[in-house]
Design an enzyme around this catalytic site. Structure first.
Site, PDB file in Angstrom:
ATOM      1  N   CYS A 165      -0.729  11.237 -35.860  1.00 33.39           N
ATOM      2  CA  CYS A 165       0.562  10.547 -36.023  1.00 33.39           C
ATOM      3  C   CYS A 165       0.867  10.224 -37.478  1.00 33.39           C
ATOM      4  O   CYS A 165       1.994   9.893 -37.820  1.00 33.39           O
ATOM      5  CB  CYS A 165       0.577   9.263 -35.207  1.00 33.39           C
ATOM      6  SG  CYS A 165       0.345   9.536 -33.452  1.00 33.39           S
TER       7      CYS A 165
ATOM      8  N   HIS B 183       5.032   3.763 -38.196  1.00 31.18           N
ATOM      9  CA  HIS B 183       4.927   4.694 -37.071  1.00 31.18           C
ATOM     10  C   HIS B 183       5.318   3.962 -35.789  1.00 31.18           C
ATOM     11  O   HIS B 183       4.891   2.833 -35.550  1.00 31.18           O
ATOM     12  CB  HIS B 183       3.488   5.219 -36.994  1.00 31.18           C
ATOM     13  CG  HIS B 183       3.192   5.974 -35.738  1.00 31.18           C
ATOM     14  ND1 HIS B 183       4.003   6.982 -35.274  1.00 31.18           N
ATOM     15  CD2 HIS B 183       2.177   5.852 -34.835  1.00 31.18           C
ATOM     16  CE1 HIS B 183       3.489   7.458 -34.144  1.00 31.18           C
ATOM     17  NE2 HIS B 183       2.401   6.782 -33.861  1.00 31.18           N
TER      18      HIS B 183
ATOM     19  N   ASN C 237       6.758   7.298 -28.525  1.00 32.14           N
ATOM     20  CA  ASN C 237       5.879   7.657 -29.636  1.00 32.14           C
ATOM     21  C   ASN C 237       5.945   9.171 -29.826  1.00 32.14           C
ATOM     22  O   ASN C 237       5.461   9.923 -28.981  1.00 32.14           O
ATOM     23  CB  ASN C 237       4.454   7.200 -29.308  1.00 32.14           C
ATOM     24  CG  ASN C 237       3.441   7.572 -30.383  1.00 32.14           C
ATOM     25  OD1 ASN C 237       3.734   8.357 -31.273  1.00 32.14           O
ATOM     26  ND2 ASN C 237       2.247   7.016 -30.271  1.00 32.14           N
TER      27      ASN C 237
END
Ligand code: UT7
Length: 357
Positions: free
Chosen positions: A131, A282, A312
């Site tokens: 990520c 994030h 996400n």
């Protein structure tokens, strides 16, 4: 001139807070059409809209159509970013794509995207940092640009996480969505063609640092499909090609690492929390974002929260959030944005960008 007196790779000007000579001149994002709501998931696993919203801040997420692969999402995000930057694919010298879900293991998805865009003059490669991948790729682009090795770099974060999500596992399937975001990174010498056509598309880099702790690699992983555990009937039967995560441990590490990285960034640049206009972390979980803002001393209302409709999206989450912030009119010239990433590896990254006049 820059100095790095830290453990991890770091770019910071010797005059703290001064620009590093690395600019973003256009950025954009793409989300596929199909939407999976919390109610949709509650039909297949034992969960509820209330639980997911309260524990994550997510209401829905997007899913790529059957015929769409990661490269298709990447190209759809890249085209408007290049247009906004006023740069043609042929003018690119480098393409970097951050992803954990390439079209296939070989070739690198960046090569597929190069062909799709018609960027014949560009060298292309993938960056694997979970990520955190988009900030790792931006950092790499910044180093290329500062070394004089590149002048016009297309950086993309693109994921089709729904292809590796176990829709039988309620602890993880609620989180992930598909999407892509792209940014064009240039040197000040990139040429007259790099005029910034619209306000608030221009960003200048003030600080960038990356970190990794491979001792915690087991916290987020896809167990099979690589050289350690090649695909077999048994690995498929055991659902080992899906992403597994230790949610609570990852949550704790995410807060700790991003807050520490933000603190180091402020110290290195001489900036204070009140100098930061936006914190753009994030988008894994709203509770993580709020905790990081609080620990950094930045009021949570200055933290961008954009996971409600996107979930996400791993390496795509930061450029998607950035693009949506511009669309909603959140950004203004002169503002400082503190970007924070965290993901599988473990990896983390922090960058500070100034919105250009
Ligand atoms: O992008 C890379 C980084 N990824 C992340 O940062 C993800 C970080 N982790 C998280 O966001 C959170 O840990 C999750 C959202 C994954 C889980 O939330 P949590 O508050 O940590 O829940 P938990 O795992 O502590 O579980 C609490 C309870 C458990 O029940 P018991 O054992 O207390 O009876 C779980 O079984 O909630 C249960 N549970 C659920 N209940 C309804 C777990 N998932 C669900 C669900 N629906 N989907």
């Amino acid at each position: 001139m820059t100095t790095n007196t830290r453990r991890n790779t770091c770019l910071v000007a010797t005059t703290p807070g001064a620009p590093l000579g690395v600019n973003v001149v256009g950025y954009s994002y793409y989300l596929p059409d199909e939407v999976i709501t919390n109610a949709d998931l509650a039909r297949t696993v034992d969960t509820s809209d209330e639980w997911i919203l309260a524990r994550t801040g997510i209401r829905s997420r997007h899913r790529a159509a059957k015929e769409q692969a990661t490269s298709d999402l990447a190209i759809a995000a890249a085209r408007p970013a290049l247009e906004r930057a006023n740069i043609t694919p042929a003018q690119l010298d480098t393409i970097l794509i951050a992803t954990a879900t390439p079209d296939s293991p070989v070739p690198a998805v960046s090569c597929v995207v190069q062909a799709g865009l018609g960027a014949a003059g560009a060298a292309a490669m993938d960056v694997g940092a979970g990520c955190s991948g988009f900030l790792f790729a931006l950092h790499t682009a910044a180093c290329f640009v500062r070394a004089g090795a590149a002048h016009r770099v297309l950086v993309i974060g693109a994921e089709t996480l729904t292809r590796v999500t176990d829709y039988g596992d309620r602890r993880s399937c609620i989180l992930f969505g598909d999407g892509a975001g792209a940014a064009v990174v240039t040197s000040p010498e990139a040429g007259a063609e790099c005029t910034i056509p619209r306000s608030s598309d221009g960003l200048e880099l003030i600080y960038s640092a990356l970190g990794t702790d491979g001792l915690m690699a087991d916290l987020i992983k896809i167990p099979a499909g690589g050289s350690r555990n090649p695909a077999s009937e048994a690995t498929i039967r055991d659902r080992q090609h899906y992403l597994r995560l230790d949610g609570q441990a990852v949550f704790r590490q995410a807060v700790r690492r991003m807050a520490e990285a933000a603190g180091e960034a402020l110290e290195a640049t001489g900036l204070t929390p009140s100098d930061i206009d936006w914190i753009l972390p994030h988008q894994a979980n709203a509770r993580i974002v709020v905790a990081v803002a609080e620990q950094t001393g930045i009021p949570p209302e200055r933290a961008m929260l954009d996971m409600a409709e996107t979930g996400n999206t791993s390496a795509a989450s930061i450029p998607i959030t950035l693009g949506r912030a511009r669309e909603s009119g959140q950004l203004a010239a002169g503002q400082l944005i503190l970007m924070l990433a965290f993901g599988a590896g473990l990896t983390w990254a922090c960058q500070i960008w100034r919105v250009r006049e």
